[in-house]
Design an enzyme around this catalytic site. Structure first.
Site, PDB file in Angstrom:
ATOM      1  N   HIS A  90       1.356  -4.971  -2.114  1.00 18.07           N
ATOM      2  CA  HIS A  90       0.989  -3.877  -3.007  1.00 18.07           C
ATOM      3  C   HIS A  90      -0.318  -3.287  -2.547  1.00 18.07           C
ATOM      4  O   HIS A  90      -1.239  -4.001  -2.173  1.00 18.07           O
ATOM      5  CB  HIS A  90       0.833  -4.375  -4.448  1.00 18.07           C
ATOM      6  CG  HIS A  90       0.438  -3.278  -5.385  1.00 18.07           C
ATOM      7  ND1 HIS A  90       1.350  -2.360  -5.854  1.00 18.07           N
ATOM      8  CD2 HIS A  90      -0.761  -2.908  -5.875  1.00 18.07           C
ATOM      9  CE1 HIS A  90       0.722  -1.493  -6.623  1.00 18.07           C
ATOM     10  NE2 HIS A  90      -0.556  -1.790  -6.658  1.00 18.07           N
ATOM     11  N   ASP A 169       3.788  -1.613 -19.930  1.00 18.80           N
ATOM     12  CA  ASP A 169       2.780  -1.034 -19.046  1.00 18.80           C
ATOM     13  C   ASP A 169       2.832   0.486 -19.089  1.00 18.80           C
ATOM     14  O   ASP A 169       1.801   1.152 -19.065  1.00 18.80           O
ATOM     15  CB  ASP A 169       2.985  -1.528 -17.605  1.00 18.80           C
ATOM     16  CG  ASP A 169       1.938  -0.935 -16.661  1.00 18.80           C
ATOM     17  OD1 ASP A 169       0.746  -1.272 -16.833  1.00 18.80           O
ATOM     18  OD2 ASP A 169       2.292  -0.135 -15.777  1.00 18.80           O
ATOM     19  N   ARG A 176      -4.087   4.378 -22.273  1.00 18.93           N
ATOM     20  CA  ARG A 176      -5.391   4.223 -21.618  1.00 18.93           C
ATOM     21  C   ARG A 176      -5.844   5.528 -21.000  1.00 18.93           C
ATOM     22  O   ARG A 176      -7.031   5.864 -20.996  1.00 18.93           O
ATOM     23  CB  ARG A 176      -5.305   3.130 -20.543  1.00 18.93           C
ATOM     24  CG  ARG A 176      -5.198   1.719 -21.122  1.00 18.93           C
ATOM     25  CD  ARG A 176      -4.729   0.730 -20.067  1.00 18.93           C
ATOM     26  NE  ARG A 176      -5.603   0.701 -18.912  1.00 18.93           N
ATOM     27  CZ  ARG A 176      -5.207   0.397 -17.674  1.00 18.93           C
ATOM     28  NH1 ARG A 176      -3.947   0.099 -17.416  1.00 18.93           N
ATOM     29  NH2 ARG A 176      -6.069   0.403 -16.680  1.00 18.93           N
ATOM     30  N   SER A 191      -2.160  -4.673 -15.260  1.00 18.59           N
ATOM     31  CA  SER A 191      -1.172  -3.618 -15.097  1.00 18.59           C
ATOM     32  C   SER A 191      -0.484  -3.702 -13.725  1.00 18.59           C
ATOM     33  O   SER A 191       0.744  -3.663 -13.611  1.00 18.59           O
ATOM     34  CB  SER A 191      -1.868  -2.260 -15.280  1.00 18.59           C
ATOM     35  OG  SER A 191      -1.086  -1.195 -14.811  1.00 18.59           O
ATOM     36  N   LYS A 195       3.555  -5.344 -12.779  1.00 20.41           N
ATOM     37  CA  LYS A 195       4.590  -4.633 -12.019  1.00 20.41           C
ATOM     38  C   LYS A 195       5.084  -5.475 -10.847  1.00 20.41           C
ATOM     39  O   LYS A 195       6.256  -5.453 -10.505  1.00 20.41           O
ATOM     40  CB  LYS A 195       4.045  -3.282 -11.537  1.00 20.41           C
ATOM     41  CG  LYS A 195       3.865  -2.300 -12.704  1.00 20.41           C
ATOM     42  CD  LYS A 195       3.576  -0.883 -12.220  1.00 20.41           C
ATOM     43  CE  LYS A 195       2.106  -0.590 -12.047  1.00 20.41           C
ATOM     44  NZ  LYS A 195       1.391  -0.251 -13.280  1.00 20.41           N
TER      45      LYS A 195
HETATM   46  N1  URA Z   1      -2.712   1.246 -11.040  1.00 15.27           N
HETATM   47  C1  URA Z   1      -1.937   0.652 -11.968  1.00 15.27           C
HETATM   48  O1  URA Z   1      -0.768   0.403 -11.710  1.00 15.27           O
HETATM   49  N2  URA Z   1      -2.449   0.336 -13.152  1.00 15.27           N
HETATM   50  C2  URA Z   1      -3.720   0.585 -13.467  1.00 15.27           C
HETATM   51  O2  URA Z   1      -4.129   0.263 -14.560  1.00 15.27           O
HETATM   52  C3  URA Z   1      -4.534   1.218 -12.509  1.00 15.27           C
HETATM   53  C4  URA Z   1      -3.991   1.533 -11.304  1.00 15.27           C
END
Ligand code: URA
Ligand code: CA
Length: 453
Positions: A90, A169, A176, A191, A195
């Site tokens: 990632h 999320d 947010r 977050s 994922k």
């Molecule tokens: N990328 C994400 O997937 N989540 C965040 O909170 C910030 C950047």
């Protein structure tokens, strides 16, 4: 309504608990996230909670609990039908970041299984999926069964992830975004890791960027984010390592979808930009190591160099393109890839050395040309983008080409002028060459130990 009063009361207590700096239990966090996802906890309470987290932070175990709760809010991708160690990566994002396109086939060429699920990008350029879809015919919409079949056959596939992953999320991120709580390091870590953990790979390599072009502007912040994310990974039983690198200018020279496909193919042939190659060997070395095919990340990197030199890496990319329905001819002959009608040179207006190259400005210029999207369903133009001819530290003379803008034929003079000005303003000059700053700042190994370069 005593029932709803009671539950409101309880959420109130959880907000208060966090606001006053006390730690929440796993059950409390699970309750919050589940209630918010199903809609029984309103936005205003969750907003107050995220703001409390912003100021008080989360402990390591709270962060892990939050991540788990977000993973559990939706479906998971089960990769058990793919035997062997599956490795994922990632990137915390960046401008012109071509690494996934290079790494997925490269690491698969070393015998590691790479089932890569990607989301669609917002902002500067498209995401990895958009880039691959600029290859005529390339299909990223594979079912889980087709994904497993492709990876079992070829070792690699890059596909669109389903819509039902981590619904909590999606809701939290949107909240947010409008409550000034995006840049909380605990919330970012949870977050991103939710994922990744929703996808059942065995090992994970994190590419954490620091610099103007990245989420974390400072190197120390990037290390901290990397520490928290790797701790979450280990806590969830995944082998996790992170590489921290500078993103104070775009990676490589190409920014744009089809342009980055060409750049990735060049890199897989060993003819790519040095910074892109370096980062890919570093991240790829870790992926091969965690994938159990090398004794150390360094020897993994050496292995990958050989696979580039002997053509195996490019062959693996072609196998992947073919398996996913893409036109192989376009990989052998770039003129078959989408190509912009207008090419406009941006020339340096003074002499000196490039002292700064603002990745965000280049990213926004490329988005203005039509390569990125503002909203989720905006169409993108695969052909447009920018090729950077000069990068940090390069000497220039007035009149030298700094960059080439690839624009659509119907992009009018106003738009071109705007993009040209943006590119100009992205470059700064000095009279003396600035000291070179290493691309790689350090890494966090699978035991959680930190190493600085
Ligand atoms: N990328 C994400 O997937 N989540 C965040 O909170 C910030 C950047
Ligand atoms: Ca690039």
């Amino acid at each position: 309504m005593p029932g709803s009063g009671e539950s409101l009361m309880r959420i109130y207590d959880l907000i208060l608990k966090k606001r006053t700096g006390r730690a929440l239990s796993e059950q409390e966090i699970e309750h919050l996230v589940a209630g918010y996802t199903e809609g029984s906890i309103p936005d205003y309470q969750m907003a107050a909670f995220t703001m409390a987290v912003f100021f008080q932070g989360l402990s390591e175990s709270e962060t892990l609990s939050l991540t788990r709760a977000v993973v559990n809010s939706g479906q998971k991708v089960n990769l058990d039908h793919i035997p062997g160690i599956k490795v994922d990566k990632h990137s915390t994002g960046g401008v012109g970041d071509t690494t996934t396109l290079v790494l997925a086939p490269l690491v698969a060429a070393a015998g590691v299984k790479v089932p890569k699920l990607s989301g669609r990008g917002l902002g500067h350029t498209g995401g990895t999926l958009d880039k691959l879809e600029s290859i005529p015919g390339f299909n990223t919409r594979l079912s889980d069964t087709e994904l497993a079949e492709a990876v079992n056959e070829t070792g690699v596939a890059v596909v669109a992830q389903g819509q039902n992953l981590v619904p909590a999320d999606k809701k939290l991120y949107a909240l947010r975004d409008v409550t000034a709580t995006v840049d909380s390091i605990s919330l970012i870590a949870a977050s991103i890791m939710a994922k990744k953990l929703a996808i059942g790979a065995d090992a994970l390599v994190l590419d954490v960027k620091a610099g103007q072009g990245a989420f974390m502007k400072e190197i120390e912040e990037a290390f901290e984010l990397a520490r928290i994310m790797t701790a979450i990974g280990r806590g969830a039983g995944r082998e996790t390592a992170a590489v921290i690198s500078r993103m104070d200018q775009p990676l490589g020279r190409a920014v744009g979808n089809a342009l980055e496909i060409k750049e990735a193919v060049l890199a897989l042939r060993g003819e790519g930009p040095a910074d892109l190659e370096k980062l890919c060997l570093e991240l790829g070395g870790w992926m091969v190591f965690l994938g159990g095919k090398a004794e150390s990340p360094d020897s993994g990197g050496e292995m990958l160099k050989e696979l580039i030199e002997n053509g195996a890496a490019l062959d693996k990319f072609k196998t992947m393109v073919k398996k996913q329905g893409g036109d192989l001819k376009a990989i052998n002959d770039f003129s078959l890839l989408p190509e912009a009608e207008q090419k406009i040179l941006v020339a340096a207006d003074r002499s000196g050395f490039i002292s700064s190259l603002d990745a965000l400005k280049i990213g926004s210029a490329v988005a203005t040309l039509g390569a990125g999207r503002q909203k989720k369903d905006d169409p993108i133009d695969p052909a447009v983008g920018i090729i950077l001819e000069k990068k940090l530290g390069d000497p220039v003379k007035a009149g030298d080409g700094l960059a080439v803008i690839h624009a659509r034929s119907d992009s009018g003079a106003e738009l071109i002028k705007f993009v040209k000005n943006t590119v100009h303003s992205a470059y700064e000059y000095s009279n003396e060459p600035a000291a070179a700053r290493p691309l790689i700042c350090g890494w966090i190994d699978r035991e959680g130990d930190e190493h600085r370069v």
